[in-house]
Design a protein around this motif. Structure first.
Motif, PDB file in Angstrom:
ATOM      1  N   VAL B  41       0.860  -1.285   0.017  1.00 42.68           N
ATOM      2  CA  VAL B  41      -0.114   0.138   0.110  1.00 42.68           C
ATOM      3  C   VAL B  41       0.875   1.314   0.004  1.00 42.68           C
ATOM      4  N   GLU B  42       0.434   2.286  -0.874  1.00 43.71           N
ATOM      5  CA  GLU B  42       1.117   3.580  -0.791  1.00 43.71           C
ATOM      6  C   GLU B  42       0.149   4.619  -0.873  1.00 43.71           C
ATOM      7  N   PRO B  43       0.647   6.037  -0.544  1.00 46.67           N
ATOM      8  CA  PRO B  43      -0.373   6.815  -0.706  1.00 46.67           C
ATOM      9  C   PRO B  43      -0.890   7.190  -1.993  1.00 46.67           C
ATOM     10  N   HIS B  44      -2.075   7.404  -2.249  1.00 47.76           N
ATOM     11  CA  HIS B  44      -2.527   7.548  -3.550  1.00 47.76           C
ATOM     12  C   HIS B  44      -2.731   9.234  -3.920  1.00 47.76           C
ATOM     13  N   HIS B  45      -1.369   9.544  -3.816  1.00 49.98           N
ATOM     14  CA  HIS B  45      -0.782  10.841  -4.431  1.00 49.98           C
ATOM     15  C   HIS B  45      -1.009  10.813  -5.910  1.00 49.98           C
ATOM     16  N   ALA B  46      -1.345  12.022  -6.526  1.00 49.75           N
ATOM     17  CA  ALA B  46      -0.996  12.358  -7.943  1.00 49.75           C
ATOM     18  C   ALA B  46       0.436  11.936  -8.355  1.00 49.75           C
ATOM     19  N   THR B  47       0.470  10.946  -9.124  1.00 46.77           N
ATOM     20  CA  THR B  47       1.651  10.573  -9.616  1.00 46.77           C
ATOM     21  C   THR B  47       1.964  10.503 -11.034  1.00 46.77           C
ATOM     22  N   ARG B  48       2.904  10.989 -11.812  1.00 47.94           N
ATOM     23  CA  ARG B  48       3.212  10.794 -12.892  1.00 47.94           C
ATOM     24  C   ARG B  48       2.242  10.986 -14.057  1.00 47.94           C
ATOM     25  N   ALA B  49       2.254  12.166 -14.395  1.00 46.63           N
ATOM     26  CA  ALA B  49       1.245  12.670 -15.498  1.00 46.63           C
ATOM     27  C   ALA B  49       0.801  11.698 -16.617  1.00 46.63           C
ATOM     28  N   GLY B  50      -0.384  11.399 -16.707  1.00 45.68           N
ATOM     29  CA  GLY B  50      -0.714  10.283 -17.977  1.00 45.68           C
ATOM     30  C   GLY B  50      -0.827   9.213 -17.546  1.00 45.68           C
ATOM     31  N   SER B  51      -0.340   8.786 -16.183  1.00 46.19           N
ATOM     32  CA  SER B  51      -0.597   7.251 -15.559  1.00 46.19           C
ATOM     33  C   SER B  51      -1.970   7.383 -15.000  1.00 46.19           C
ATOM     34  N   PRO B  52      -2.382   6.125 -14.554  1.00 49.23           N
ATOM     35  CA  PRO B  52      -3.624   5.946 -13.930  1.00 49.23           C
ATOM     36  C   PRO B  52      -3.645   6.559 -12.661  1.00 49.23           C
ATOM     37  N   PHE B  53      -2.559   6.936 -12.136  1.00 54.38           N
ATOM     38  CA  PHE B  53      -2.223   7.483 -10.895  1.00 54.38           C
ATOM     39  C   PHE B  53      -2.403   8.792 -10.684  1.00 54.38           C
ATOM     40  N   GLU B  54      -2.683   9.486 -11.748  1.00 54.91           N
ATOM     41  CA  GLU B  54      -2.446  11.145 -11.999  1.00 54.91           C
ATOM     42  C   GLU B  54      -3.687  11.533 -11.185  1.00 54.91           C
ATOM     43  N   HIS B  55      -4.916  11.005 -11.238  1.00 55.89           N
ATOM     44  CA  HIS B  55      -6.034  11.673 -10.657  1.00 55.89           C
ATOM     45  C   HIS B  55      -6.739  10.787  -9.848  1.00 55.89           C
ATOM     46  N   ALA B  56      -7.736  11.188  -8.992  1.00 53.47           N
ATOM     47  CA  ALA B  56      -8.285  10.446  -7.827  1.00 53.47           C
ATOM     48  C   ALA B  56      -9.150   9.441  -8.414  1.00 53.47           C
ATOM     49  N   PHE B  57      -9.821   9.679  -9.531  1.00 58.90           N
ATOM     50  CA  PHE B  57     -10.624   8.717 -10.177  1.00 58.90           C
ATOM     51  C   PHE B  57     -10.195   8.619 -11.675  1.00 58.90           C
ATOM     52  N   ASP B  58      -9.464   7.814 -12.187  1.00 53.88           N
ATOM     53  CA  ASP B  58      -8.673   7.977 -13.432  1.00 53.88           C
ATOM     54  C   ASP B  58      -9.967   7.510 -14.481  1.00 53.88           C
ATOM     55  N   VAL B  59     -10.150   8.277 -15.459  1.00 51.75           N
ATOM     56  CA  VAL B  59     -11.103   8.468 -16.472  1.00 51.75           C
ATOM     57  C   VAL B  59     -10.203   7.976 -17.769  1.00 51.75           C
ATOM     58  N   ASP B  60     -10.491   6.775 -18.646  1.00 52.51           N
ATOM     59  CA  ASP B  60      -9.884   6.575 -19.704  1.00 52.51           C
ATOM     60  C   ASP B  60     -10.654   6.285 -20.956  1.00 52.51           C
ATOM     61  N   GLU B  61     -10.124   5.688 -21.906  1.00 53.37           N
ATOM     62  CA  GLU B  61     -10.927   5.750 -23.424  1.00 53.37           C
ATOM     63  C   GLU B  61     -12.033   4.501 -23.046  1.00 53.37           C
ATOM     64  N   HIS B  62     -11.882   3.856 -22.158  1.00 51.04           N
ATOM     65  CA  HIS B  62     -12.932   2.515 -21.745  1.00 51.04           C
ATOM     66  C   HIS B  62     -14.401   3.184 -20.986  1.00 51.04           C
ATOM     67  N   TYR B  63     -14.162   4.316 -20.598  1.00 50.59           N
ATOM     68  CA  TYR B  63     -15.064   4.818 -19.752  1.00 50.59           C
ATOM     69  C   TYR B  63     -16.539   4.645 -20.202  1.00 50.59           C
ATOM     70  N   VAL B  64     -16.793   5.224 -21.338  1.00 54.49           N
ATOM     71  CA  VAL B  64     -18.327   5.205 -21.712  1.00 54.49           C
ATOM     72  C   VAL B  64     -18.821   3.714 -21.961  1.00 54.49           C
ATOM     73  N   ALA B  65     -18.036   2.779 -22.583  1.00 55.78           N
ATOM     74  CA  ALA B  65     -18.378   1.501 -22.676  1.00 55.78           C
ATOM     75  C   ALA B  65     -18.402   0.694 -21.609  1.00 55.78           C
ATOM     76  N   GLU B  66     -17.616   0.901 -20.368  1.00 55.49           N
ATOM     77  CA  GLU B  66     -17.880   0.460 -19.251  1.00 55.49           C
ATOM     78  C   GLU B  66     -19.147   0.501 -18.490  1.00 55.49           C
ATOM     79  N   MET B  67     -19.459   1.857 -18.573  1.00 57.48           N
ATOM     80  CA  MET B  67     -20.618   2.126 -18.195  1.00 57.48           C
ATOM     81  C   MET B  67     -22.116   1.522 -18.555  1.00 57.48           C
ATOM     82  N   LYS B  68     -21.638   1.261 -19.919  1.00 63.77           N
ATOM     83  CA  LYS B  68     -22.665   0.732 -20.664  1.00 63.77           C
ATOM     84  C   LYS B  68     -22.984  -0.822 -20.493  1.00 63.77           C
ATOM     85  N   ASP B  69     -21.790  -1.440 -20.055  1.00 63.76           N
ATOM     86  CA  ASP B  69     -21.526  -2.796 -19.719  1.00 63.76           C
ATOM     87  C   ASP B  69     -22.187  -2.900 -18.127  1.00 63.76           C
TER      88      ASP B  69
END
Lengths: 321, 346
Positions: B41-69
């Motif tokens: 476990v490590e602190p969920h700090h903003a880490t490395r721009a562009g990575s899934p650790f940059e933001h509190a809740f990562d949004v990526d290209e699969h967002y809309v399709a996942e919500m449909k599923d």
């Protein structure tokens, strides 16, 4: 990691003398930002910079959890204590900048309860003021029984009766004494949870009476006053850090460890939550276990110590830190 | 940065894929060439721009399709979303955390306007524009947890804290790696982790619980967990085992690169303010073996990890049937060269 690692800068917005021994302090964010939301029963750690001494004391939030503009705590002056409450009473005034931790709740309402039965003694009233605001907003049935030594020392008694009406019953030792616990606890609806905060004797009496009457342990909640005792100075060796540190008479071991820059977990700073439990490597002397956490066997073994409240007297104490 | 949301499926024809630009930002879960449990476990700090650790809740290209599923799963089985009666306050805490975070981190996609108790929320990718009174569940079409859970990638469990333990008293779980909310709801921390091998003996759960009980507000933490899934199927629930269990028999040395997916969970832990509960998002990322091995470091390391994986873990993670051919297939990407530390590609 601990909540007090990430402090919130605040300004003291108001200091109110509630009675001869209690003052209320109100804090606002230094930039006027909203403060974090919290739940009734939460406390904050207030950092006090008193000359070269840094103290950190925990105080229950008494303001409404729905009020994000400011926080309020009440501090009872303890002239025999380590000086934290004295500092708050004598040095802290409106306009002063201070640092506080984000709220931590070790005494939260059990939201499954059909009814919340709250029993307060003296300054133990403060977490219940926030909890009553929460219960009343959520529409949850609650009842407060509040006992104080004298009417003059019964902080907020009148205003609580104004705010919460018949939900509040008050008792004063100089006018008939406290509630009849057996009567109170033997006649509650199924699904009631009881909460007690006050002097040690009161907590023990409530827990024992409820247990004897067959209340399930999970329905009995209590919070001890959180304050480390004073004592004689002593020194400690931190084995991993490889350093010796000195603990002053009015300093807690935890504060001395923190001052040395050595990482240590903690939350309540009052010997109740168990987070700072530390292994003892060598103990040539006696540990004054002032906590509510370790059991008798652990104490006798001299292998564990709770640095937030416990002290040492003897030749050598070495900790696994 | 504008995200191009992919139109893709996680069932039937399985059109899910990662675009080339999305591959390097995959949260590859192995920082070393060998894997064993740890309380990583490590602190969920903003880490490395562009990575899934940059933001509190990562949004990526699969967002809309996942919500449909997710909507398809919930329509089939409403039991995937459950909240015990005392968890409504926690649901509102969850609403606040997601809306405030997303509006801050992705202002081009989400907007939140707060006027006292009156909240106005705009979710552009999902074309939602709602106004409601914060805390008033009657103003929402469903439980607040479900309302926001349909707008955030990953499964979400909410753990009530009491009696020195955590209780799995609410969740919206439609993309799980073979565990059931319906079975686990109401269980405590040790009960719902009971099936996990080895970790109990190592004391992992005692330490993890102590850590979580003291989790402070405003200081979230994260860890990665992983397994393998045949086909990019999000819903690998026990309830639907007959639909996906047989997929394991379809793996051959020829199709392994497209069939087997590394399934990574970015788990985060958040203390919720009003309920004192813990929000536990379990965000799943899927990547086909063919996509993983486009990063030479990952190909080498995955071979070594799979080859040396303890038998108990091969069994527990459900890999037994195809583990040998997977190791053989991966070996072609391992030239024996040393790998650099950490999870990110070279």
């Amino acid at each position: 990691m601990s909540a007090s690692d990430h402090l919130i800068p605040v300004v003291v917005s108001k200091v109110v003398e509630v009675n001869s021994i209690i003052k209320r302090f109100e804090f606002k964010h230094i930039h006027g930002n909203e403060l974090p939301a919290f739940s009734g029963g939460a406390h904050i750690v207030v950092e006090m910079l008193d000359g070269s001494t840094k103290r950190k004391n925990a105080y229950s939030l008494m303001s409404s959890p729905f009020e994000r503009g400011q926080y309020a705590i009440s501090v009872r002056r303890d002239d025999d204590g380590r000086g934290g409450s004295k500092f708050m009473h004598e040095k802290v005034e409106a306009g002063m900048k201070m640092n506080i931790s984000a709220p931590v709740n070790l005494f939260s309402l059990d939201l499954r309860a059909r009814k919340h039965l709250m029993i307060a003694g003296g300054i133990g009233i403060t977490p219940f003021i926030a909890q009553m605001a929460q219960a009343s907003e959520l529409g949850a049935p609650f009842e407060l029984h509040y006992a104080a030594r004298t009417a003059a020392q019964a902080a907020y008694m009148d205003s609580l009766q104004d705010r919460f009406g018949d939900n509040v019953t008050c008792y004063c030792d100089d006018a008939g004494g406290g509630p009849d616990l057996a009567e109170l606890l033997s006649d509650q609806p199924l699904g009631t949870h009881v909460y007690v905060c006050g002097p040690k004797g009161m907590i023990e009496a409530v827990v024992k009476t409820a247990t004897d009457l067959g209340w399930p342990a999970a329905h009995i909640h209590f919070e001890h006053f959180l304050s480390p005792p004073v004592g004689q100075a002593f020194s400690v060796h931190l084995a991993k850090a490889g350093i010796d540190i000195a603990v002053g008479p009015e300093q807690s071991l935890l504060e001395a460890i923190e001052a040395s820059g050595t990482p240590v977990n903690c939350l309540c700073r009052g010997g109740a939550c168990g987070q700072c439990e530390t292994r003892v490597v060598t103990c040539d002397g006696d540990i004054a276990h002032n906590d509510h956490w370790l059991d008798d066997d652990q104490r006798a073994s001299k292998q564990f110590i709770m640095p937030c409240v416990s002290r040492f007297r003897g030749e050598r104490l070495e900790l696994d830190l | 940065m504008t995200i191009q949301f992919r139109n893709e499926t996680f069932r039937n024809d399985f059109t899910y894929a990662n675009s080339p630009g999305n591959i390097p930002r995959f949260p590859f879960p192995f920082p070393e060439d060998v894997y064993m449990y740890s309380t990583n476990v490590e602190p969920h700090h903003a880490t490395r721009a562009g990575s899934p650790f940059e933001h509190a809740f990562d949004v990526d290209e699969h967002y809309v399709a996942e919500m449909k599923d997710r909507a398809l799963v919930l329509a089939d089985d409403p039991g995937r979303c459950q909240a015990l009666p005392h968890m409504e306050t926690a649901g509102w805490d969850f609403v606040e955390l997601v809306m405030v975070s997303k509006a801050r981190d992705y202002p081009d996609l989400f907007e939140l306007t707060i006027d006292g108790d009156r909240w106005h929320w705009i979710n552009k990718p999902l074309q939602i524009d709602d106004t409601f009174i914060f805390g008033d569940s009657s103003a929402l079409p469903c439980h607040p947890m479900e309302y926001i859970g349909r707008q955030v990638q990953g499964d979400h469990a909410i753990l009530d804290q009491r009696d020195g333990n955590l209780w799995l008293d609410a969740g919206i779980i439609t993309a799980q790696a073979d565990w059931s909310l319906d079975f686990d709801v109401g269980m405590n921390f040790f009960e719902w982790h009971a099936p996990v091998p080895l970790a109990h003996e190592l004391g992992v759960f005692q330490r993890a619980l102590k850590f979580l009980l003291s989790l402070p507000q405003g200081q979230p933490s994260r860890r990665l967990n992983w397994t393998l899934t045949v086909n990019p199927r999000l819903d690998t629930s026990p309830e639907n085992y007959p639909k996906w269990g047989p997929d394991r028999t379809t793996v051959t040395p020829e199709n392994i690169g497209e069939k087997i997916h590394l399934r990574v969970e970015l788990q985060t832990f958040w203390r919720l303010p009003r309920s004192n509960a813990i929000l536990f998002p379990i965000r799943t990322y899927l990547m086909a073996m063919n996509e993983v091995v486009t990063q030479p470091k990952w190909g080498r390391r995955l071979h070594r990890v799979m080859r040396d994986l303890r038998p108990e873990l091969v069994e527990y993670k459900g890999l037994s049937r195809y583990h040998p051919i997977l190791v053989e297939w991966l070996s072609q990407f391992d030239d024996g060269a040393p790998t650099s530390p950490g999870i990110f590609p070279d």
